[in-house]
Motif scaffolding. Sequence first.
Motif, PDB file in Angstrom:
ATOM      1  N   ASP A   4     -10.761 -19.407  27.946  1.00  0.00           N
ATOM      2  CA  ASP A   4     -11.313 -20.150  26.959  1.00  0.00           C
ATOM      3  C   ASP A   4     -13.150 -19.578  26.995  1.00  0.00           C
ATOM      4  N   ASP A   5     -13.462 -20.338  25.041  1.00  0.00           N
ATOM      5  CA  ASP A   5     -14.598 -19.569  25.512  1.00  0.00           C
ATOM      6  C   ASP A   5     -14.546 -18.450  24.529  1.00  0.00           C
ATOM      7  N   THR A  23     -11.751 -27.599  25.937  1.00  0.00           N
ATOM      8  CA  THR A  23     -11.642 -26.678  27.614  1.00  0.00           C
ATOM      9  C   THR A  23     -10.659 -28.122  28.063  1.00  0.00           C
TER      10      THR A  23
HETATM   11 MG    MG Z   1     -15.435 -25.785  26.659  1.00  0.00          MG
END
Ligand code: MG
Length: 460
Positions: free
Chosen positions: A226-227, A165
């Motif tokens: 993200d993710d 992140t």
């Molecule tokens: Mg993360």
Amino acid sequence: MEDIIRSKWNDILEHVKSEYALTDVCYKTWISPLELYSVNEEDETAVISVNDYLLGESSKEHINKKYNLFIQVSIEEITGFHINITYKNKSELENNDNNLKVSKLKTRAKNNLAFNLNEKYTFDTFVVGSNNSFAHAASLAVADSPLESEYNPLFIYGGPGLGKTHLIHSIAHHIIENYPDLQVLYVTSEQYINEIVDAMRNSKQDRTTLNNIKKKYREVDVLMIDDVQFIIGKDITQEEFFHTFNALYEQGKQIILTSDKHPNQMEKLEERYKSRFNWGLPVDIKSPEYETRLAILKKKEEKESIKLGDKILEYIAENIKTNIRDLEGAYNKLILRSKLQHCDISLDTAKEDIKELILTDDKIKITNDYIINIVIEHYNLTLEQINSKNRSQKIAHVRHICMYLCRKITNSSYDEIGERLGKRDRTTVMHGYNKIEEDLLTDISLQNEIDILMKIINHQ
Ligand code: MG
Ligand code: ADP
């Protein structure tokens, strides 16, 4: 008057959300991008700039009609000032004015789709070591020339707490600063899923929201998610995501994804997409070595007024090996103790304090502290905010989530959880836990939030 309204701006927006029960999507689309442009104290009027990305010219009318009263009342309730508001579209304000204030607004307005970036996650604060040097170099290359990079998609993968992140936010900041004309869209998987699910639900009556969302995602220059592992396997959202992926890729737009695993290791990912994710060469982040761990702690210490000293930093770096989140967790715990006690910490106290964070078998142990760390990081809050008496809507909500997850996952007593959260008593913790449990029955966004946090915590 202007100073007061400005300083309370976030509280005012959150008040609009909570008092008038706006959905997350509504809030993120219309209310949170509102900016106080100017205030005229003499005739008690203000100009608010409106995010005009979704509805273009008619955005300001939409806000005026639908939310003006809520906003006006919230300003009055929070600051005591009764003011009349004029709404202007951001692009309109940009065109009309050339002063410094507007030029600042302009950079933000053009990139107004990159919400929720953590200001601290930049390349400057990212420590490069042998574990992440390749991922770092690829990220810099993409950030430097986003529409001409060799890495498309840039796919960054690695275990929890290793800096994915941090790296993807660094890229976003860099592009926004250096390419103000590019439309950058950053979302977490959770925001993406909520947005799509919400739009799908509404589309039964009206397809415009869904179409607008599709359009929004397919017209950006840089899409960052993200993710992404949380999107894979969720049928409808996944379908929508792949359409967007293809549309952007074909137009030569940059896509940046992070995930906990290499595409080939993602079980639910279909073969054809495995190969698509492999097009830009996936880059990994591994666990940091001792030198990198120490360098990260030293970098953090540069910014702190309180210094723990080399001996303690070395002790933390030697003993906390799992990941950087845990490393920071141990460090923050000691800093917080030092601040609360107004004194320096000895090596012996430090050892005692972080004893339970040190693991012999390198497996992550899920303690209340571990859960709280993940939750606050997820919502961009600090340990101090969560432990404080601050009862703003957002902080209280995140605190309740901490209470709920600690209880659910570690089955600790309410007393023990309260102790970890700024010495709150058991009834407060019980209330927080019950609140979330109750809201979960009806709130789909919250169900999704909790589901994803559970997965992050259990590293599924
Ligand atoms: Mg993360
Ligand atoms: P992930 O997304 O991989 O789970 P994060 O990016 O959230 O991990 O990192 C966890 C914490 O560790 C963050 O506070 C982040 O700033 C910090 N961190 C991770 N890698 C680095 C690094 N190389 N240098 C400095 N801080 C780092």
